[in-house]
Motif scaffolding. Structure first.
Motif, PDB file in Angstrom:
ATOM      1  N   ARG A   1      43.427  89.035  82.823  1.00 46.44           N
ATOM      2  CA  ARG A   1      43.706  89.989  81.751  1.00 46.44           C
ATOM      3  C   ARG A   1      43.194  89.412  80.452  1.00 46.44           C
ATOM      4  NH1 ARG A   1      48.263  89.738  80.024  1.00 46.44           N
ATOM      5  NH2 ARG A   1      49.039  87.953  81.129  1.00 46.44           N
ATOM      6  N   ARG A   2      42.769  90.277  79.577  1.00 46.02           N
ATOM      7  CA  ARG A   2      42.324  89.881  78.243  1.00 46.02           C
ATOM      8  C   ARG A   2      43.559  89.752  77.352  1.00 46.02           C
ATOM      9  NH1 ARG A   2      38.127  88.420  76.292  1.00 46.02           N
ATOM     10  NH2 ARG A   2      37.378  88.806  74.198  1.00 46.02           N
ATOM     11  N   LEU A   3      43.643  88.652  76.608  1.00 44.88           N
ATOM     12  CA  LEU A   3      44.770  88.430  75.706  1.00 44.88           C
ATOM     13  C   LEU A   3      44.401  88.820  74.283  1.00 44.88           C
ATOM     14  CD1 LEU A   3      46.135  84.967  76.922  1.00 44.88           C
ATOM     15  CD2 LEU A   3      46.622  87.262  77.785  1.00 44.88           C
ATOM     16  N   ARG A   4      45.418  88.972  73.448  1.00 44.92           N
ATOM     17  CA  ARG A   4      45.209  89.266  72.040  1.00 44.92           C
ATOM     18  C   ARG A   4      44.529  88.063  71.388  1.00 44.92           C
ATOM     19  NH1 ARG A   4      50.241  89.277  70.176  1.00 44.92           N
ATOM     20  NH2 ARG A   4      50.093  87.647  68.636  1.00 44.92           N
TER      21      ARG A   4
ATOM     22  N   GLY B   1      52.632  87.705  82.035  1.00 46.17           N
ATOM     23  CA  GLY B   1      53.516  87.753  80.872  1.00 46.17           C
ATOM     24  C   GLY B   1      52.912  87.406  79.534  1.00 46.17           C
ATOM     25  N   VAL B   2      52.069  86.409  79.467  1.00 46.93           N
ATOM     26  CA  VAL B   2      51.552  85.952  78.183  1.00 46.93           C
ATOM     27  C   VAL B   2      50.660  87.027  77.545  1.00 46.93           C
ATOM     28  CG1 VAL B   2      49.565  84.722  79.186  1.00 46.93           C
ATOM     29  CG2 VAL B   2      50.457  84.024  76.979  1.00 46.93           C
ATOM     30  N   ARG B   3      50.844  87.218  76.223  1.00 49.11           N
ATOM     31  CA  ARG B   3      50.033  88.193  75.471  1.00 49.11           C
ATOM     32  C   ARG B   3      49.001  87.514  74.588  1.00 49.11           C
ATOM     33  NH1 ARG B   3      55.267  91.327  73.419  1.00 49.11           N
ATOM     34  NH2 ARG B   3      55.755  92.491  75.302  1.00 49.11           N
ATOM     35  N   ALA B   4      49.333  86.291  74.112  1.00 51.55           N
ATOM     36  CA  ALA B   4      48.422  85.516  73.253  1.00 51.55           C
ATOM     37  C   ALA B   4      48.762  84.048  73.432  1.00 51.55           C
ATOM     38  CB  ALA B   4      48.588  85.916  71.786  1.00 51.55           C
ATOM     39  N   MET B   5      47.727  83.192  73.357  1.00 51.81           N
ATOM     40  CA  MET B   5      47.965  81.759  73.542  1.00 51.81           C
ATOM     41  C   MET B   5      46.892  80.959  72.829  1.00 51.81           C
ATOM     42  SD  MET B   5      48.442  79.853  77.161  1.00 51.81           S
ATOM     43  CE  MET B   5      49.044  78.196  77.266  1.00 51.81           C
ATOM     44  N   LEU B   6      47.346  79.890  72.179  1.00 42.61           N
ATOM     45  CA  LEU B   6      46.440  78.956  71.509  1.00 42.61           C
ATOM     46  C   LEU B   6      47.030  77.564  71.676  1.00 42.61           C
ATOM     47  CD1 LEU B   6      44.325  79.231  68.517  1.00 42.61           C
ATOM     48  CD2 LEU B   6      46.155  77.576  68.208  1.00 42.61           C
TER      49      LEU B   6
ATOM     50  N   VAL C   1      52.420  80.497  71.952  1.00 42.71           N
ATOM     51  CA  VAL C   1      52.317  81.670  72.823  1.00 42.71           C
ATOM     52  C   VAL C   1      53.059  82.868  72.239  1.00 42.71           C
ATOM     53  CG1 VAL C   1      52.091  80.271  74.924  1.00 42.71           C
ATOM     54  CG2 VAL C   1      54.345  81.053  74.182  1.00 42.71           C
ATOM     55  N   ASP C   2      52.670  84.034  72.727  1.00 39.34           N
ATOM     56  CA  ASP C   2      53.414  85.249  72.468  1.00 39.34           C
ATOM     57  C   ASP C   2      53.505  86.003  73.781  1.00 39.34           C
ATOM     58  OD1 ASP C   2      54.796  87.297  71.265  1.00 39.34           O
ATOM     59  OD2 ASP C   2      53.029  88.244  70.388  1.00 39.34           O
TER      60      ASP C   2
END
Length: 166
Positions: A3-6, A97-102, A122-123
């Motif tokens: 999946r592509r994240l924000r 579950g993860v929407r964004a990660m750095l 994470v978000d």
């Protein structure tokens, strides 16, 4: 299925809803630690046991990483500041579950060694953020183990001190 994240920027490391931050002291100098993190990406599985595969992409501006257990990431390098900071954003993953990660690695000289601070930002939905908090002890153990292994890799075994019985 990935999946592509924000897409997030570097400031996400300090503003993310979920943050795990760990630090460790290494005997190796910042230049050697940075080289292992940012320039020798393929070496990660040799010292970070959670990582099954890692390789640079797009001429070093990206990475693909596979974790043991099947989680995979396609990442964009966001900061590559020699001997100081290395950060990357996860663009695609199969992790639920993860929407964004750095993730950000900050290196600080301490004597001849290095203080390493790793932030996983994470978000995701509340249940994901809760699970991240529950995972903190295990992630912390994995980080500390990786830093011990990396330091042993970078600083060859020293001669035993006299009278140590070794």
């Amino acid at each position: 299925m990935t999946r592509r994240l924000r897409q997030v920027e570097l400031g996400f490391a300090s503003s993310a809803p979920g943050r795990l931050v760990f630090s460790a002291g290494l005997a190796a100098p910042p230049a050697a630690v940075y080289r292992s993190l940012a320039e020798e990406v393929g070496s990660w599985p040799a010292w970070f046991t959670a990582v099954a595969s890692a390789r640079p992409t797009d001429g070093g501006t990206g990475r693909t990483v596979g974790l043991r257990g099947g989680i995979s990431f396609r990442e964009t390098v966001m900061a590559a500041e020699p001997d100081t900071r290395y950060a990357y954003r996860v663009d695609e993953t199969n992790a639920p579950g993860v929407r964004a990660m750095l993730e950000e690695w900050v290196l600080s000289p301490v004597g001849r060694g290095t203080r390493v601070r790793w932030t996983m930002a994470v978000d995701g939905p509340a249940a994901y953020l809760f699970a991240m908090r529950l995972a903190r002890p295990g992630v912390g153990w994995s980080f500390r183990d990786a830093m011990r292994r990396l330091d042993r890799r970078l600083i060859p075994a020293r001669n035993p001190s006299p009278g140590s019985g070794r």
